[in-house]
Design an enzyme around this catalytic site. Sequence first.
Site, PDB file in Angstrom:
ATOM      1  N   ARG A 188       4.047  -3.141   0.363  1.00 18.68           N
ATOM      2  CA  ARG A 188       4.904  -3.862  -0.460  1.00 18.68           C
ATOM      3  C   ARG A 188       6.485  -3.839  -0.030  1.00 18.68           C
ATOM      4  O   ARG A 188       7.147  -4.750  -0.126  1.00 18.68           O
ATOM      5  CB  ARG A 188       4.933  -3.579  -1.914  1.00 18.68           C
ATOM      6  CG  ARG A 188       5.894  -4.374  -2.746  1.00 18.68           C
ATOM      7  CD  ARG A 188       5.773  -4.126  -4.223  1.00 18.68           C
ATOM      8  NE  ARG A 188       4.235  -4.792  -4.593  1.00 18.68           N
ATOM      9  CZ  ARG A 188       3.302  -4.023  -5.195  1.00 18.68           C
ATOM     10  NH1 ARG A 188       3.433  -2.862  -5.206  1.00 18.68           N
ATOM     11  NH2 ARG A 188       2.285  -4.730  -5.731  1.00 18.68           N
ATOM     12  N   ALA A 189       6.763  -2.561   0.736  1.00 18.46           N
ATOM     13  CA  ALA A 189       8.079  -2.315   0.983  1.00 18.46           C
ATOM     14  C   ALA A 189       8.314  -3.270   2.355  1.00 18.46           C
ATOM     15  O   ALA A 189       9.559  -3.804   2.284  1.00 18.46           O
ATOM     16  CB  ALA A 189       8.475  -0.778   1.432  1.00 18.46           C
TER      17      ALA A 189
END
Length: 718
Positions: free
Chosen positions: A282-283
């Site tokens: 997700r980062a």
Amino acid sequence: MTTAHNTTSPQYPFTAVVGMDDLRLALLLNAVSPAVGGVLVRGEKGTAKSTAVRALSALMPAVDVVGGCRFACAPTAPEPGCPDGPHGTGPVEHRPTRMVELPVGASEDRLVGALDIERALSEGVKAFEPGLLADAHRGILYVDEVNLLHDHLVDLLLDAAAMGASYVEREGVSVRHAARFLLVGTMNPEEGELRPQLLDRFGLTVEVAASREPDQRVEVVRRRLAYDADPAGFAARWAGDEDELRGRIAEARELLPRVTLGDRALRQIAATCAAFEVDGMRADIVMARTATALAAWAGRTDVAEEDVRQAALLALPHRRRRNPFDAPGLDEDKLDETLEEFRGTDEDPAPGTDGDDDPDPDGPDGGGPGGGDGPEGGHPPQEGGPEEAPLPPETGLPHQQDGEAPPTPQAPEQPEPEPRPQGGAAGEKPAVGATEPFRTRRLDVPGLGEGADGRRSRARTAHGRTTGARRPRGALGKLHLAATVQAAAPHQKVRGRRGTGLVVRRDDLREAVREGREGNLVLFVVDASGSMAARKRMSAVKGAVLSLLLDAYQRRDKIGMITFRGSGADLALPPTSSVEAGAARLAQLPTGGRTPLSEGLLKAHEVLRIERMRDPSRRALLVVVTDGRATGAPGAGRAAGGPLARASRAARLLAADGTAAVVVDCEAGPVRLGLAGELARDLQGTAITLDELRADSVSALVRTVQGTRTTHGNRKAA
């Protein structure tokens, strides 16, 4: 509660906010690209966090919704399963973007909506009253003090954020509706941290603090007083700046689909996320979306290195691996080294560049979108004149020198100190470092409580396993279907039942009684006297207390800390949800002097008395960390007025109040007096050694087995 920018009293203008460049930039990037995923604003109280967030709604573009739809369906693509559908060709409503505020104390029904169970049982009708998640669809969901949100509401938020939909299910009756929103939260870190799962759902995070510049503080006060005196007039004076900023957001939104994210930028994003050891992917995705939004905000169609750097500072601090007691932050030197290492060229260099890492000294200066890859080429263009941007591109996020957190939380390491030859209290020694923390046994409060949701002691809660049924106390909670049917069944003939429907009255309804776990107030009473400092035991004691603090952090407890040494006891940490503050106070704790055990216990009695008045439903667990020694006037010994006798009376006073207590026995050496065990008996609590405190302790396991055998033996004898 739903607020929009066309309310009677105008919102404080976004462009009138003084300073806080990082916060304003993060909010504007989400206005440009809602796919960034929202903002978490961390900062001390009184820094205008909420003011800035609420002002954002006035800048968001208006949305088109199906007329009369309570779930904000888009006319061009209505939700197929909308409870108000199917939607035909009806009127279109053009309305401002909603900002919906979720109160910390909201109920589950207020958040997700409620079904009329009585009508569902008797008529088979899905009568659904939408909640805040429905109101926030295609808008902003704002949670002030998000770190204080109850766990069951956090679970619902996580589900909605992950699936983009909200499900309401009760006894076979279910409703589903879309719930895609921009999540914005504010929090004061002193009141505790967020659960990691919810923390990861925020796209960006920023740290805010009050300015220390007198001129800036004067301007903040001047503008606030002017707004309070005449909100409409103040807003009118800033209307031109608001319109200009609103137009720039619209231009950036229009440009966003044309922004190119090259291979070089993607490699830098991936390398940066790997270097800081963030979990999951997700980062990387959030960084890519943020860098693209930054380029669009700067008016460019290509993502530059500075965009990647800025995106990392906004998207990674709360995602990197760190100690639970560490504040989010990034090592900017390490970030620059990573970007430098993976600085290359795209497969198709932009016109005017030679593909080298360094800019051509004889070529263009690299200041525009087509500039080189050097230090200046990646910066967004600097606006000036009438189109000057309200925000500079730089951020002021705090950072740590070490971006890589150790695998286990621990207090700052310090060398073994030498006694100070002078200064401080008599016999005082400077603070020593703690040993490495460990996983502790769960210490809980006996009985069944009704406190705040948590993970420590047994309690009646809104969630958990069903243990019975009762008449509703106010609004119906979780329906107990079998008990409701059983209550209504004997009256069907009298009520003239016809057909297959069950005739149900309000007084037939029964709600489920559930048992789960609660969070407690864990009050530590730590002996910091000279007897504890002997044989260098204080380092191990601090390691044990730090381990208990980490356990309290994981179990969602409030904590407080009392220390006693010398001639009295001090409340080192008033009861709070900030376990980090407890770890910081523990690291600074000096030792030495006499052992005023009775003063420490009496101080605990006073603190618990006040906390019971403040929060009657939260039960307390007293954890006394000591070897049981008590010293006072020379020669007093165990006499009636001696220190041990006074400590015994103070302990019995706590026991009379029903305070649950655990004594962590720190006595060491071949000769032991067993004073901690006597103290535990006076407290009507339990005594455990430092070794038994460990969850994987062999002695603790033996004690548990022996206790089990004793219980079975008693049952057989009975």
